[in-house]
Write a protein that holds these residues in place. Structure first.
Motif, PDB file in Angstrom:
ATOM      1  N   ALA A  52       0.980  -1.030   0.258  1.00 53.70           N
ATOM      2  CA  ALA A  52       0.539  -0.141   0.152  1.00 53.70           C
ATOM      3  C   ALA A  52       0.736   1.293  -0.179  1.00 53.70           C
ATOM      4  O   ALA A  52       0.787   1.912  -0.754  1.00 53.70           O
ATOM      5  N   ALA A  53       2.094   1.659   0.491  1.00 52.54           N
ATOM      6  CA  ALA A  53       2.307   2.280   1.127  1.00 52.54           C
ATOM      7  C   ALA A  53       3.947   2.482  -0.904  1.00 52.54           C
ATOM      8  O   ALA A  53       4.041   3.512  -0.752  1.00 52.54           O
ATOM      9  N   LEU A  54       4.123   1.490  -1.063  1.00 46.56           N
ATOM     10  CA  LEU A  54       4.219   0.921  -2.203  1.00 46.56           C
ATOM     11  C   LEU A  54       3.676   1.954  -3.358  1.00 46.56           C
ATOM     12  O   LEU A  54       4.016   2.623  -4.210  1.00 46.56           O
ATOM     13  N   GLN A  55       2.455   1.648  -3.059  1.00 44.13           N
ATOM     14  CA  GLN A  55       1.565   2.058  -4.261  1.00 44.13           C
ATOM     15  C   GLN A  55       0.853   3.824  -4.582  1.00 44.13           C
ATOM     16  O   GLN A  55       1.546   4.436  -5.263  1.00 44.13           O
ATOM     17  N   ARG A  59       1.867   6.469  -6.989  1.00 49.30           N
ATOM     18  CA  ARG A  59       1.126   7.556  -7.394  1.00 49.30           C
ATOM     19  C   ARG A  59       1.497   8.992  -6.963  1.00 49.30           C
ATOM     20  O   ARG A  59       1.047   9.744  -7.654  1.00 49.30           O
ATOM     21  N   GLN A  60       2.153   8.930  -6.060  1.00 49.32           N
ATOM     22  CA  GLN A  60       2.551  10.375  -5.659  1.00 49.32           C
ATOM     23  C   GLN A  60       3.714  11.242  -6.759  1.00 49.32           C
ATOM     24  O   GLN A  60       3.677  11.853  -7.776  1.00 49.32           O
ATOM     25  N   LEU A  64       3.894  13.843  -9.803  1.00 53.47           N
ATOM     26  CA  LEU A  64       3.934  15.343  -9.560  1.00 53.47           C
ATOM     27  C   LEU A  64       4.986  14.781 -11.199  1.00 53.47           C
ATOM     28  O   LEU A  64       5.324  16.271 -11.426  1.00 53.47           O
ATOM     29  N   ALA A  65       5.416  14.073 -11.781  1.00 56.83           N
ATOM     30  CA  ALA A  65       6.144  13.725 -12.710  1.00 56.83           C
ATOM     31  C   ALA A  65       4.805  14.258 -14.025  1.00 56.83           C
ATOM     32  O   ALA A  65       5.231  14.253 -14.601  1.00 56.83           O
ATOM     33  N   ALA A  66       4.024  13.859 -13.290  1.00 58.98           N
ATOM     34  CA  ALA A  66       3.173  14.797 -14.794  1.00 58.98           C
ATOM     35  C   ALA A  66       3.144  16.179 -14.552  1.00 58.98           C
ATOM     36  O   ALA A  66       2.630  16.758 -15.532  1.00 58.98           O
ATOM     37  N   SER A  67       3.286  16.759 -13.496  1.00 63.56           N
ATOM     38  CA  SER A  67       2.998  18.301 -13.319  1.00 63.56           C
ATOM     39  C   SER A  67       4.488  18.890 -14.016  1.00 63.56           C
ATOM     40  O   SER A  67       3.677  19.988 -14.556  1.00 63.56           O
TER      41      SER A  67
END
Length: 104
Positions: A52-55, A59-60, A64-67
């Protein structure tokens, strides 16, 4: 006259003896390295990564990469977002966390 060479011989012998005793001691860097190694061996059992933490980190990272591309387009126009550098640092941090989480 013989007292001076005998005293000199005793002084040199004591100096050599003390130097030989010091050469057997462990340098401070090695002591520190041995302590760190012992702590690592005792206190760290390999933990399974938390999916869950890795997922969440993935996602974060993706968000960020998309921004970044729109921010870079603005840089090309001479306008730099004030948080662009911070976003890049956060991307680096999340990437390292993911990499270390998967390596265990």
């Amino acid at each position: 006259m013989k007292a001076i060479p005998v005293a000199l011989l005793v002084a040199v012998s004591l100096t050599l003896f003390s130097l030989s005793q010091n050469s057997r001691s462990i340098p401070p860097q090695m002591v520190h390295a041995q302590e760190l190694r012992a702590q690592t061996e005792i206190g760290s059992q390999p933990r399974a990564p938390d999916p869950a933490a890795l997922q969440n980190e993935a996602r974060q990272l993706a968000t960020l990469a998309a921004s970044i591309p729109p921010d870079l387009q603005n840089v090309n126009k001479g306008l730099m977002s004030k948080d662009l550098i911070q976003k890049l640092k956060q991307i680096e941090k999340l990437s390292k966390q993911l990499r270390s989480g998967l390596a265990h």
